[in-house]
Design a protein around this motif. Structure first.
Motif, PDB file in Angstrom:
ATOM      1  N   GLY A 137      -3.279  -0.079  -1.938  1.00  0.00           N
ATOM      2  CA  GLY A 137      -3.902   0.687  -0.869  1.00  0.00           C
ATOM      3  C   GLY A 137      -5.181   1.393  -1.224  1.00  0.00           C
ATOM      4  O   GLY A 137      -5.618   2.301  -0.513  1.00  0.00           O
TER       5      GLY A 137
ATOM      6  N   ALA B 262       5.089   5.906   3.208  1.00  0.00           N
ATOM      7  CA  ALA B 262       4.407   6.906   4.032  1.00  0.00           C
ATOM      8  C   ALA B 262       5.382   7.875   4.674  1.00  0.00           C
ATOM      9  O   ALA B 262       5.084   9.072   4.830  1.00  0.00           O
ATOM     10  CB  ALA B 262       3.571   6.222   5.111  1.00  0.00           C
TER      11      ALA B 262
ATOM     12  N   TYR C 249      -7.941   2.228   1.452  1.00  0.00           N
ATOM     13  CA  TYR C 249      -7.744   3.304   2.425  1.00  0.00           C
ATOM     14  C   TYR C 249      -8.201   4.645   1.878  1.00  0.00           C
ATOM     15  O   TYR C 249      -8.357   5.607   2.630  1.00  0.00           O
ATOM     16  CB  TYR C 249      -6.270   3.386   2.836  1.00  0.00           C
ATOM     17  CG  TYR C 249      -5.788   2.132   3.513  1.00  0.00           C
ATOM     18  CD1 TYR C 249      -6.390   1.672   4.683  1.00  0.00           C
ATOM     19  CD2 TYR C 249      -4.755   1.380   2.965  1.00  0.00           C
ATOM     20  CE1 TYR C 249      -5.956   0.508   5.295  1.00  0.00           C
ATOM     21  CE2 TYR C 249      -4.316   0.213   3.570  1.00  0.00           C
ATOM     22  CZ  TYR C 249      -4.921  -0.214   4.739  1.00  0.00           C
ATOM     23  OH  TYR C 249      -4.507  -1.373   5.347  1.00  0.00           O
TER      24      TYR C 249
ATOM     25  N   SER D  32       0.842  -1.188   0.000  1.00  0.00           N
ATOM     26  CA  SER D  32       0.000   0.000   0.000  1.00  0.00           C
ATOM     27  C   SER D  32       0.880   1.243   0.000  1.00  0.00           C
ATOM     28  O   SER D  32       1.919   1.290   0.659  1.00  0.00           O
ATOM     29  CB  SER D  32      -0.900  -0.010   1.238  1.00  0.00           C
ATOM     30  OG  SER D  32      -1.535   1.244   1.382  1.00  0.00           O
TER      31      SER D  32
ATOM     32  N   HIS E 231      -3.406   4.011   8.773  1.00  0.00           N
ATOM     33  CA  HIS E 231      -3.429   4.057   7.310  1.00  0.00           C
ATOM     34  C   HIS E 231      -4.421   5.080   6.768  1.00  0.00           C
ATOM     35  O   HIS E 231      -4.150   5.738   5.755  1.00  0.00           O
ATOM     36  CB  HIS E 231      -3.773   2.671   6.756  1.00  0.00           C
ATOM     37  CG  HIS E 231      -2.664   1.680   6.894  1.00  0.00           C
ATOM     38  ND1 HIS E 231      -1.591   1.632   6.032  1.00  0.00           N
ATOM     39  CD2 HIS E 231      -2.451   0.702   7.812  1.00  0.00           C
ATOM     40  CE1 HIS E 231      -0.774   0.659   6.388  1.00  0.00           C
ATOM     41  NE2 HIS E 231      -1.265   0.082   7.461  1.00  0.00           N
ATOM     42  N   HIS E 232      -5.581   5.210   7.407  1.00  0.00           N
ATOM     43  CA  HIS E 232      -6.576   6.140   6.881  1.00  0.00           C
ATOM     44  C   HIS E 232      -6.119   7.589   7.020  1.00  0.00           C
ATOM     45  O   HIS E 232      -6.351   8.412   6.130  1.00  0.00           O
ATOM     46  CB  HIS E 232      -7.918   5.920   7.586  1.00  0.00           C
ATOM     47  CG  HIS E 232      -8.588   4.636   7.201  1.00  0.00           C
ATOM     48  ND1 HIS E 232      -8.354   3.451   7.853  1.00  0.00           N
ATOM     49  CD2 HIS E 232      -9.457   4.337   6.201  1.00  0.00           C
ATOM     50  CE1 HIS E 232      -9.056   2.480   7.294  1.00  0.00           C
ATOM     51  NE2 HIS E 232      -9.727   2.988   6.282  1.00  0.00           N
TER      52      HIS E 232
ATOM     53  N   ARG F  81       2.397   3.699  12.623  1.00  0.00           N
ATOM     54  CA  ARG F  81       2.362   3.271  11.231  1.00  0.00           C
ATOM     55  C   ARG F  81       1.032   2.660  10.806  1.00  0.00           C
ATOM     56  O   ARG F  81       0.730   2.616   9.615  1.00  0.00           O
ATOM     57  CB  ARG F  81       3.485   2.257  10.983  1.00  0.00           C
ATOM     58  CG  ARG F  81       3.378   1.011  11.838  1.00  0.00           C
ATOM     59  CD  ARG F  81       4.541   0.053  11.634  1.00  0.00           C
ATOM     60  NE  ARG F  81       4.514  -0.550  10.310  1.00  0.00           N
ATOM     61  CZ  ARG F  81       5.490  -1.313   9.818  1.00  0.00           C
ATOM     62  NH1 ARG F  81       6.566  -1.560  10.567  1.00  0.00           N
ATOM     63  NH2 ARG F  81       5.386  -1.841   8.627  1.00  0.00           N
ATOM     64  N   ASP F  82       0.230   2.185  11.752  1.00  0.00           N
ATOM     65  CA  ASP F  82      -1.044   1.564  11.394  1.00  0.00           C
ATOM     66  C   ASP F  82      -2.167   2.569  11.149  1.00  0.00           C
ATOM     67  O   ASP F  82      -3.296   2.171  10.847  1.00  0.00           O
ATOM     68  CB  ASP F  82      -1.479   0.574  12.483  1.00  0.00           C
ATOM     69  CG  ASP F  82      -0.700  -0.732  12.406  1.00  0.00           C
ATOM     70  OD1 ASP F  82      -0.036  -0.981  11.371  1.00  0.00           O
ATOM     71  OD2 ASP F  82      -0.749  -1.521  13.380  1.00  0.00           O
TER      72      ASP F  82
ATOM     73  N   THR G   3       0.329   3.675   1.527  1.00  0.00           N
ATOM     74  CA  THR G   3       0.264   4.159   2.908  1.00  0.00           C
ATOM     75  C   THR G   3       1.113   3.313   3.847  1.00  0.00           C
ATOM     76  O   THR G   3       1.115   3.560   5.062  1.00  0.00           O
ATOM     77  CB  THR G   3      -1.189   4.131   3.423  1.00  0.00           C
ATOM     78  OG1 THR G   3      -1.659   2.756   3.447  1.00  0.00           O
ATOM     79  CG2 THR G   3      -2.106   4.950   2.536  1.00  0.00           C
ATOM     80  N   HIS G   4       1.822   2.318   3.324  1.00  0.00           N
ATOM     81  CA  HIS G   4       2.653   1.457   4.157  1.00  0.00           C
ATOM     82  C   HIS G   4       3.854   2.250   4.674  1.00  0.00           C
ATOM     83  O   HIS G   4       4.174   3.326   4.169  1.00  0.00           O
ATOM     84  CB  HIS G   4       3.097   0.237   3.352  1.00  0.00           C
ATOM     85  CG  HIS G   4       3.383  -0.963   4.181  1.00  0.00           C
ATOM     86  ND1 HIS G   4       4.663  -1.326   4.537  1.00  0.00           N
ATOM     87  CD2 HIS G   4       2.558  -1.883   4.739  1.00  0.00           C
ATOM     88  CE1 HIS G   4       4.620  -2.431   5.261  1.00  0.00           C
ATOM     89  NE2 HIS G   4       3.360  -2.782   5.403  1.00  0.00           N
TER      90      HIS G   4
ATOM     91  N   GLU H 271      -5.137  -3.597  -1.104  1.00  0.00           N
ATOM     92  CA  GLU H 271      -4.104  -3.485  -0.074  1.00  0.00           C
ATOM     93  C   GLU H 271      -2.741  -3.513  -0.768  1.00  0.00           C
ATOM     94  O   GLU H 271      -2.318  -2.525  -1.333  1.00  0.00           O
ATOM     95  CB  GLU H 271      -4.268  -4.625   0.944  1.00  0.00           C
ATOM     96  CG  GLU H 271      -3.211  -4.697   2.025  1.00  0.00           C
ATOM     97  CD  GLU H 271      -3.122  -3.458   2.901  1.00  0.00           C
ATOM     98  OE1 GLU H 271      -2.043  -2.858   2.896  1.00  0.00           O
ATOM     99  OE2 GLU H 271      -4.100  -3.107   3.571  1.00  0.00           O
TER     100      GLU H 271
END
Length: 365
Positions: free
Chosen positions: A162, A131, A165, A124, A143-144, A140-141, A126-127, A207
């Motif tokens: 991703g 990120a 998200y 993602s 994501h939103h 780090r979690d 957003t990973h 994802e």
């Protein structure tokens, strides 16, 4: 005589008085092999076809990866150090140890030097690793929230997974639509040709994208090539981070076939980037890892049968061995090619990568 000399003197005056247009600051390409230690790089020499592109480097060093909270870092802590020059705790996304946002190299090059910017990841977008170049959150979690911060980041070109998200959110926002309203050309189906007149975004999986053993194909080299083509059409320098994410996942899975194929895909992508640097000398390519995963070694290979307690070696072959399925504290390699490459050999902490990248850019001002 004088009437002939005057035009000549006039021409010389104009030739030397016209200012020479300065070359723009160097392009910066950062290729990160998530989980890639020396043994993973070595696998390209034993299991690949032909000479690996890693061998094209002469400027090589080693990087210490520990975070301020742990001797064994995670991707977030390591990527924060690389992206911001500030060492922080495991799970931090470009925030200091007291969770204050720290400017990233992508943001500084964009704001201070007019760089175009791009990100590619197999996970993602957003990973943790991607990120850390555009977002600032305590964990780090988130994501939103990370996805929401991509909206205001101004990243010119991004490709990865991703999509969920951005579109399946508890707050009801459709970030995909918001990106489109900001002028992005978007694609969630395939890596279609980029539009050089617009920002471009590709969210090609809910994802993460598949691994090579799951049939990913050539997404990573194709996305790298497409990004380079896109940036070359812009009248500005660029910063481009490309992540080979699944070397790490192979270590967690203790899957030797997956590791070998992911490193081979990474090396193929590396060849494209090195060719670009050779054709565009005002470019710096730095290749490194956030950490090593699996405690991998390349050791003797044995026949599966054990006779009278003795293992029978296969002298002409080696095997990938895993010491664990977690990250390790091993130093990771760093390679540099192009403008400013002499700054990167040595042994140093990972936050020094940020410092040295900025030194290259500033030295060209």
């Amino acid at each position: 005589m004088h009437h002939r000399l005057f035009p000549l003197l006039s021409w010389l005056f104009l030739a030397f008085s016209v200012p020479v247009l300065a070359q723009h600051p160097p392009n910066v390409i950062l290729l990160i092999g998530d989980g890639m230690g020396v043994a993973q790089v070595s696998s390209a020499f034993y299991f690949g076809e032909g000479t690996p592109h890693f061998q094209r480097f002469t400027k090589i060093g080693l990087v210490k990866t520990n975070s301020v909270s742990n001797k064994v870092t995670d991707s977030a802590g390591a990527a924060t150090a690389i992206a911001t020059g500030v060492r922080s705790y495991n799970r931090a996304i470009s925030v200091s140890p007291d969770t204050v946002s720290v400017p990233t190299i992508l943001e500084q090059l964009r704001d201070d030097y007019g760089y175009r910017t791009g990100l590619v990841s197999l996970t993602s977008i957003t990973h943790a690793t991607p990120a850390c170049f555009y977002a600032h959150v305590a964990d780090r979690d988130e994501h939103h929230e990370i996805a929401a911060q991509l909206i205001g980041s101004g990243v010119d070109f991004f490709a990865g997974g991703g999509l969920d998200y951005f579109t399946r959110r508890a707050d009801g926002r459709d970030l995909y639509r918001e990106l489109a309203s900001q002028g992005y050309r978007l694609d969630s189906l395939e890596l279609s040709p980029a539009d050089p007149s617009r920002k471009n975004g590709y969210l090609l999986a809910p994802e993460s994208l598949p691994s090579k053993v799951e049939g990913r194909g050539d997404f990573l080299p194709d996305a790298a090539r497409m990004g380079l083509d896109y940036f070359t059409r812009q009248e500005a320098p660029f910063f481009f981070m490309v992540e080979g994410s699944y070397i790490d996942w192979a270590g967690h899975a203790e899957n030797d076939t997956m590791l070998i194929r992911e490193v081979a895909d990474f090396d193929k992508t590396l060849g494209i980037l090195l060719d670009y640097v050779e054709a565009h000398p005002n470019t710096l390519l730095v290749v490194t890892a956030d950490h090593e995963t699996g405690g991998v070694s390349l050791a003797k290979k044995y026949h599966p049968q054990v006779v009278f307690g003795q293992k029978k070696e296969i002298p002409a072959e080696v095997a990938v061995s895993f010491n664990s399925n977690q990250h390790s504290a091993e130093l990771v390699p760093i390679f540099a090619k192009g403008k400013g490459e002499d700054l990167f050999p040595g042994i140093y902490q990972n936050n020094e990568i940020f410092t040295r990248l900025l030194r290259v850019v500033r030295s060209e001002q």
